[in-house]
Design a protein around this motif. Structure first.
Motif, mmCIF file in Angstrom:
data_model
loop_
_atom_site.group_PDB
_atom_site.id
_atom_site.type_symbol
_atom_site.label_atom_id
_atom_site.label_comp_id
_atom_site.label_asym_id
_atom_site.label_seq_id
_atom_site.Cartn_x
_atom_site.Cartn_y
_atom_site.Cartn_z
ATOM 1 N N GLY A 56 0.384 -1.358 -0.027
ATOM 2 C CA GLY A 56 0.275 -0.197 0.152
ATOM 3 C C GLY A 56 0.641 1.410 0.326
ATOM 4 N N LEU A 57 1.689 1.068 1.207
ATOM 5 C CA LEU A 57 2.776 2.696 0.667
ATOM 6 C C LEU A 57 3.558 2.804 -0.715
ATOM 7 N N PHE A 58 4.013 1.377 -0.806
ATOM 8 C CA PHE A 58 4.832 1.693 -2.399
ATOM 9 C C PHE A 58 3.470 2.092 -3.258
ATOM 10 N N ASP A 59 2.752 1.327 -3.353
ATOM 11 C CA ASP A 59 1.318 2.769 -4.303
ATOM 12 C C ASP A 59 1.339 3.578 -4.325
ATOM 13 N N ALA A 60 1.281 3.487 -3.659
ATOM 14 C CA ALA A 60 0.506 5.468 -2.351
ATOM 15 C C ALA A 60 1.974 6.557 -3.444
ATOM 16 N N PHE A 61 3.141 5.591 -2.945
ATOM 17 C CA PHE A 61 4.126 7.172 -2.875
ATOM 18 C C PHE A 61 4.419 6.812 -4.483
ATOM 19 N N GLU A 62 4.167 6.122 -5.042
ATOM 20 C CA GLU A 62 4.288 6.515 -7.180
ATOM 21 C C GLU A 62 3.197 7.115 -7.128
ATOM 22 N N ARG A 63 2.274 7.068 -6.979
ATOM 23 C CA ARG A 63 0.414 7.379 -7.146
ATOM 24 C C ARG A 63 0.982 9.531 -6.743
ATOM 25 N N ALA A 64 1.983 9.281 -5.898
ATOM 26 C CA ALA A 64 1.478 10.906 -5.471
ATOM 27 C C ALA A 64 3.227 11.369 -6.151
ATOM 28 N N ASP A 65 3.785 10.621 -6.199
ATOM 29 C CA ASP A 65 4.938 11.141 -6.992
ATOM 30 C C ASP A 65 4.862 11.499 -8.420
ATOM 31 N N VAL B 179 10.304 -0.110 -0.122
ATOM 32 C CA VAL B 179 9.667 0.635 0.017
ATOM 33 C C VAL B 179 10.145 2.172 0.173
ATOM 34 N N CYS B 180 11.635 2.301 0.964
ATOM 35 C CA CYS B 180 12.370 3.435 1.529
ATOM 36 C C CYS B 180 13.231 3.985 0.395
ATOM 37 N N ALA B 181 13.456 3.391 -0.448
ATOM 38 C CA ALA B 181 13.734 3.118 -1.664
ATOM 39 C C ALA B 181 13.248 4.359 -2.604
ATOM 40 N N ARG B 182 12.225 4.142 -2.401
ATOM 41 C CA ARG B 182 10.916 4.288 -3.532
ATOM 42 C C ARG B 182 10.023 5.708 -2.685
ATOM 43 N N ILE B 183 10.541 5.558 -1.295
ATOM 44 C CA ILE B 183 10.478 7.437 -0.584
ATOM 45 C C ILE B 183 10.991 8.233 -0.707
ATOM 46 N N GLU B 184 12.168 7.338 -0.634
ATOM 47 C CA GLU B 184 13.725 8.687 -0.522
ATOM 48 C C GLU B 184 13.770 8.936 -1.900
#
Length: 697
Positions: A33-42, A80-85
């Motif tokens: 869910g986090l990975f998808d949400a950060f993809e969406r927000a970015d 997930v951490c790499a995607r956020i960063e």
């Protein structure tokens, strides 16, 4: 079904919220869910900044415990951490409650961090035999430098948000309204066109390579002898943060994590983690309602009584301590005051908090003052007649429904219950010295103990910040029976050719802080002497009995308190072997016509560990212990069994039950009754099972 990760955009700020109660653990569903949400927000052109937050009482407090020791579903925490960063928009973590382990690694991957002042941060993975696996070993030292990062990861101790601010980990500490403050900060970032600030690109903590390297070398020396591989791996990974490119450091961290997670030490530490949480899950307590406890009486103001009183005062209870004379009462009261004065002087407690505790303490020689308390714990000497009289007296005084508890370490609580008209209200609450510090209570359930009384023991343990383990009424309960087997195995080897220092050294090399004879010297040989006389009077005359300790006590060599025991104490360089004790050992060998034979350290460890496992199996067979993991908890918390070994039953599983059973049989010529394997071994081996299979969920 409600999503575990929620997404909302208001005024250009995307708020990504984790909602996975009770502690927002980072399960595979949350990670996805986090990975998808950060993809969406970015990718969203209407989003200028991102806030990562959590619903409920805490920021993620760690990984999903059910995934320990198993392959993780993608995306991993590191993914997930790499995607956020990698986000092209500034990401702000809004922290409340406990940001621990993988939760703190998420926060470290964010570009900025804001936290409530009562939040805590930490990387306690070392307590489970692993290391941070989401990039924590690489990101943390890039901000704090090596020393602070290593201290946080190797001790596993959390820090306050304020301390995090001092270290540069938290950009802003606030008192309240975290969500509002986070949205406002994110809005300001949009207005000011603030850029992302990837932690992987920071070099604040790497700016002084000399100091960094010196800190790494210092910690490497400090942990050189540590038994847990992940501790040394953490040092290697933090060193890599300075020497290697970020991606290479991440790869090293992943390899070290995988290597450690599958090791015996991590397996044992995970077992210990779950074993502690399993102790209160008992079928006999289902539906039982703990009785209300707000006031406690303590019979006996000696050291144990004073320490139990201190633990109860710390829990906010009213305590009435009773002793037979004013001098004893005064000594007990002074011991309690000294404990609090020491805590205040060391900064562990404020003066007002200490005064509050002491204000709830009453001392008296009048036993009738206990007539209205909810529970009384007697801590008198280990004399059945004395305790019998105390219980008969309390039975006449205490109100209906009040609990009568004994702190005996081995006497039969059913016999004490027979001295009363209310055996259903009688129970053993066996504390371990020092009772205000040691984390264990054995709840000794008698034949007629009411379920609510047993349940109250677990509730009381929770109030006192301790772990309760259920034990059946038996001479020595769980812990002292296993301890007696450990010492018996050591004593047999002592007669047969080993010496105290060798046995102690072999067990220290296994991970015990002290060997069995060092412990006897520290606690006093006279206590074990009394137990030995009781055993000698009741045991089968054909059984082998080792009289070495009896003879030492006859000489007045009681250990540290007399300056002599198995060791001579008071030397500037520490204790040295007592040649006179060695003389007694040799004399006993001659008296029994024993020809000394050599024992290797492996021989010593095997016999001691197998004796403990065999006694544990007997406890299970007799129903004194409810499950193998309960025995492990008792031995780890009450007797210093090394946690990274998981306890005697876990250790036996790792060695193999067939190998343990066969070893026990091979020892039988030395002491047939003692070394006879429990029938439980054959039952488990025949069905291809292990002790762990008896633990339940």
């Amino acid at each position: 079904m409600k999503a575990k990760v929620e997404y909302d955009v208001t005024d250009g700020v995307a708020v990504i919220s984790i909602s996975n109660p009770p502690v927002n653990a980072l399960s595979d569903e949350v990670r996805q869910g986090l990975f998808d949400a950060f993809e969406r927000a970015d990718a969203d052109d209407h989003v200028g900044a991102i806030v990562l937050s959590a619903k409920g009482r805490t920021f993620p407090a760690g990984a999903d415990a059910r995934e320990f020791g198993r392959p993780r579903a993608a995306p991993t925490l590191a993914d997930v951490c790499a995607r956020i960063e990698a986000c092209q928009k500034p990401v702000l973590a809004a922290i409340h409650g406990h940001a621990l382990g993988s939760g703190f690694e998420l926060a470290l991957a964010c570009h900025y961090r804001i936290a409530l002042q009562d939040a805590t941060l930490g990387l306690p993975e070392v307590n489970l035999g692993v290391l941070p696996g989401g990039g924590g070993t690489q990101r943390l030292p890039r901000i704090t430098g090596a020393n602070a990062a290593l201290d946080l990861m190797i001790t596993g101790k959390p820090i306050t948000a304020q301390r995090g601010g001092d270290l540069g980990l938290i950009d802003k500490v606030i008192q309240k309204n975290l969500d509002r403050a986070a949205r406002l900060s994110a809005g300001n970032m949009i207005a000011q066109n603030s850029p992302p600030r990837p932690t992987c690109s920071r070099d604040d903590g790497l700016s002084n390579p000399g100091a960094y390297t010196q800190a790494v070398n210092s910690w490497r020396t400090r942990v050189k002898g540590n038994f847990v591989p992940s501790v040394r791996a953490i040092v290697d990974c933090v060193e890599a943060a300075l020497l290697l490119p970020f991606d290479a450091g991440i790869a090293l961290e992943r390899k070290c994590f995988d290597d450690c997670e599958t090791g015996d030490e991590a397996t044992a530490l995970r077992h210990a983690f779950f074993a502690e949480r399993r102790t209160a899950k008992l079928a006999e307590l289902e539906g039982a309602t703990p009785r209300s406890i707000s006031s406690i009486g303590i019979m006996g103001a000696g050291g144990m009584g004073a320490d139990i009183a201190t633990a109860c005062l710390d829990a906010g209870l009213l305590v009435i301590i009773v002793d037979s004379d004013d001098d004893g009462l005064a000594r007990g009261g002074q011991r309690i005051k000294d404990i609090y004065e020491k805590s205040v002087s060391k900064g562990r407690m404020g003066q007002a908090a200490a005064a509050d505790r002491l204000s709830r303490l009453r001392g008296t020689t009048d036993v009738t003052s206990l007539s209205k308390v909810d529970l009384v714990i007697e801590t008198m000497s280990e004399d059945a007649a004395v305790k019998h009289d105390v219980f008969a007296q309390l039975d006449k005084i205490m109100r209906p429904g009040a609990i009568l508890a004994t702190n005996t370490s081995h006497l039969d609580s059913d016999a004490l219950a027979a001295a009363t008209s209310r055996p259903q209200d009688v129970v053993g609450y066996h504390f371990f010295a020092p009772a205000h510090i040691t984390k264990l209570i054995e709840v000794v359930v008698g034949d007629q103990t009411h379920r609510d009384v047993a349940a109250t023991g677990f509730a009381l343990a929770a109030m006192l910040g301790k772990v309760a383990v259920r034990a059946g009424a038996s001479d020595g309960f769980i812990g002292n029976r296993v301890l007696a087997a450990y010492r018996q195995a050591a004593d047999f080897m002592l007669e047969d050719g080993a010496n105290p220092a060798q046995i102690d050294g072999a067990m220290r090399a296994y991970g015990f802080a002290l060997g069995p004879y060092q412990v006897l010297d520290m606690t006093g040989l006279d206590t074990a002497w009394k137990r030995g006389k009781h055993y000698q009077a009741t045991c089968d005359r054909e059984e082998r009995y080792v009289a070495i300790r009896d003879r030492m006590c006859d000489e007045g060599w009681l250990g540290q308190k007399t300056g002599r025991g198995f060791y001579v104490h008071g030397h500037a360089l520490g204790p040295v072997e007592n040649d006179d004790a060695l003389g007694i050992i040799e004399d006993e060998r001659r008296r029994k016509s024993i020809i000394p034979r050599p024992f290797t350290d492996d021989d010593i460890r095997a016999r001691c560990l197998n004796a403990m496992a065999n006694e544990g199996a007997r406890l299970l067979d007799e129903g004194v212990a409810s499950r193998p993991s309960d025995i492990d908890v008792v031995m780890m918390y009450g007797y210093g069994f090394p946690r990274f070994r998981g306890g005697p039953m876990m250790s036996a599983d790792q060695r193999g039950l067939l190998a343990v059973r066969n070893a026990l049989k091979s020892y039988q010529p030395d002491a047939p009754d003692f070394w006879t394997p429990s029938r439980l071994f054959d039952e488990l081996i025949k069905n291809g099972r292990h002790f762990s299979d008896l633990n339940g969920g």
